[in-house]
Design a protein around this motif. Structure first.
Motif, PDB file in Angstrom:
ATOM      1  N   ILE A 220       0.825  -1.212   0.000  1.00 18.91           N
ATOM      2  CA  ILE A 220       0.000   0.000   0.000  1.00 18.91           C
ATOM      3  C   ILE A 220       0.861   1.265   0.000  1.00 18.91           C
ATOM      4  O   ILE A 220       0.583   2.234  -0.715  1.00 18.91           O
ATOM      5  CB  ILE A 220      -0.934   0.007   1.231  1.00 18.91           C
ATOM      6  CG1 ILE A 220      -2.074  -1.019   1.048  1.00 18.91           C
ATOM      7  CG2 ILE A 220      -1.517   1.403   1.468  1.00 18.91           C
ATOM      8  CD1 ILE A 220      -3.105  -0.653   0.015  1.00 18.91           C
ATOM      9  N   TYR A 341      -7.353   0.718   0.778  1.00 17.79           N
ATOM     10  CA  TYR A 341      -6.803   0.454   2.113  1.00 17.79           C
ATOM     11  C   TYR A 341      -7.835  -0.224   3.005  1.00 17.79           C
ATOM     12  O   TYR A 341      -7.517  -1.215   3.677  1.00 17.79           O
ATOM     13  CB  TYR A 341      -6.336   1.761   2.759  1.00 17.79           C
ATOM     14  CG  TYR A 341      -5.809   1.544   4.160  1.00 17.79           C
ATOM     15  CD1 TYR A 341      -4.528   1.034   4.361  1.00 17.79           C
ATOM     16  CD2 TYR A 341      -6.599   1.796   5.276  1.00 17.79           C
ATOM     17  CE1 TYR A 341      -4.041   0.802   5.635  1.00 17.79           C
ATOM     18  CE2 TYR A 341      -6.131   1.567   6.554  1.00 17.79           C
ATOM     19  CZ  TYR A 341      -4.845   1.067   6.732  1.00 17.79           C
ATOM     20  OH  TYR A 341      -4.382   0.809   7.999  1.00 17.79           O
ATOM     21  N   ALA A 364      -4.681  -5.030  -2.612  1.00 14.23           N
ATOM     22  CA  ALA A 364      -3.569  -4.122  -2.278  1.00 14.23           C
ATOM     23  C   ALA A 364      -2.610  -4.013  -3.457  1.00 14.23           C
ATOM     24  O   ALA A 364      -2.125  -2.917  -3.784  1.00 14.23           O
ATOM     25  CB  ALA A 364      -2.839  -4.621  -1.033  1.00 14.23           C
TER      26      ALA A 364
END
Length: 433
Positions: A220, A341, A364
């Motif tokens: 991320i 997220y 992700a």
């Protein structure tokens, strides 16, 4: 009557979406713009109506509100686009891109495990056989756009029946590695395999849970870190010739049959970032975007824009995050980030089964890959992406244990098992038929 019949139709929408994903690669025309706009609109309307009358759990409403915020911001910019557009081509582009920006509604559809099961089952039962009719009229490299649900099914490979395993493995090899020139397909079809080897096979180790949580954080944060390093001039990841020595040349055929050589280390992305950022600052739309009716100013592709609109603009770039920024601004990028997220975090940290954790890792990865490619479109690639995001946000999916996921996965290939699955979860899962 309509509200009762539409949920039964939703699983079959996977076929027109799949066909639309490859129609531009066909040697023969498949429909026209007006027909496809009508089909896309009908598909979206069916999704919105079904979601409108769904009995969504409060827990899921809280989890998916980030998608709601992102969609509301997209709707705001779509409406802005009506006033921003100046030419016929602006309105045409606005219509095309609006379809893509409304596709996140699929995340709501995917909150229901039974419905996702029927969508994937319809893909296997109807879309895969139909591929035999259209694939002969296009190159192998285009097949992957049609077959993207296989990337999701690959994550569940260990618990699929033998027939399912064979189908998924064969299709993955053909779609992902049948034409190594389509590097994006090699990556997208290969990543689920890597995740299976990295995390499913190590799930019994004491540190496996911590490992996957750290992996999610790294994936991320990684694109944001590389972006900052590039802007500050410290390190530019796309300039591979600076840190990869040697010649890496790929020979491939174009659609016209011409044999060409391509240097795999050539930087094809940095200039896109430069053009998009400079355009946003120059025209002062960096905060809320320019709307999906307009693109960024360009010098490299100026001739293409001037031939149609008379302006040196490009409506859509190959890099997905740049499109989000151009159309919806920094606010849109922040909301886009929060969606990925939230989905990946809940899947990895709040799930009772390894498979939704792996789906969360794939989500992700798709966030990170949107900084390289993964552009928006009303196609199977983005449909599967939002399907996965919805699965990650679904409390029903996350509450399943590995045995229950096995029953769910078998049901995709066996309708009798599917009926057992629905009866087993009837008291817990929302009804969709």
């Amino acid at each position: 009557m309509l509200t009762k019949s539409l949920p039964k139709i939703v699983p079959f929408t996977v076929l027109p979406i799949a066909v639309y994903s490859v129609q531009r690669y066909s040697n023969y025309p498949i429909g026209n713009t007006a027909i496809w706009w009508l089909i896309e609109a009908m598909v979206l309307v069916s999704f919105f109506v079904v979601v409108r009358y769904d009995n969504i759990k409060q827990e899921d409403r809280l989890a998916i509100r980030v998608v709601k915020w992102y969609m509301l911001w997209n709707c705001f910019n779509i409406i802005r686009g009506i006033f921003v557009a100046e030419l016929y081509w602006d309105y045409k582009g606005l219509t095309d891109m609006s379809m893509a920006l409304l596709l996140p509604i699929v995340a709501y559809i995917a909150l229901n495990p039974g419905r996702v099961n029927r969508i994937l089952s319809s893909f296997v039962k109807y879309a895969l056989p139909f591929a035999v009719l259209i694939f002969p009229f296009m190159s192998v490299g285009a097949w992957g756009w049609y077959l993207f649900p296989i990337t999701l099914l690959m994550i569940f490979l260990p618990v699929l029946p033998i027939r399912g395993k064979v189908i998924v493995i064969i299709v993955t090899l053909v779609a992902g590695f049948g034409d190594l020139g389509t590097r994006s397909h090699v990556i997208k079809y290969g990543i689920p395999v890597i995740f299976l080897l990295a995390f499913y096979t190590t799930r019994h180790f004491a540190l496996s849970g911590r490992l996957i949580r750290w992996a999610q954080k790294v994936v991320i944060i990684m694109p944001l870190l590389f972006f900052i390093l590039a802007v500050t001039g410290v390190f530019e990841i796309f300039k591979m010739d600076q840190y990869i020595k040697g010649e890496y040349v790929e020979v491939q055929k174009t659609r016209d049959g011409e044999v060409v050589e391509e240097d795999l280390t050539v930087d094809t992305r940095t200039f896109l970032y430069v053009e998009v950022l400079q355009s946003a600052i120059k025209n002062n739309y960096w905060l809320i975007g320019r709307s999906p009716a307009r693109g960024n100013e360009t010098t490299h592709f100026a001739h293409l824009g001037e031939d149609t609109t008379g302006r040196p603009e490009r409506l859509r770039n190959e890099v997905g995050i740049l499109n989000v920024f151009t159309w919806t601004g920094v606010i849109g990028v922040v909301l886009f980030f929060l969606v990925f997220y939230q989905a990946s975090y809940l899947a990895i940290c709040r799930s009772n089964n390894i498979f939704i954790k792996l789906v969360g890792m794939f989500v992700a990865f798709r966030w990170a890959y949107s900084w390289v490619e993964d552009y928006q479109g009303f196609d199977m690639n983005n449909f599967v992406l939002w399907l996965m995001i919805g699965m990650c946000l679904s409390s029903s999916f996350r509450k399943m244990n590995n045995t229950q996921v096995r029953l769910w996965a078998w049901a995709i290939f066996d309708r009798k098992v599917g009926l057992r699955f629905e009866r087993h979860f009837q008291g817990e899962l929302e009804k969709s038929v």
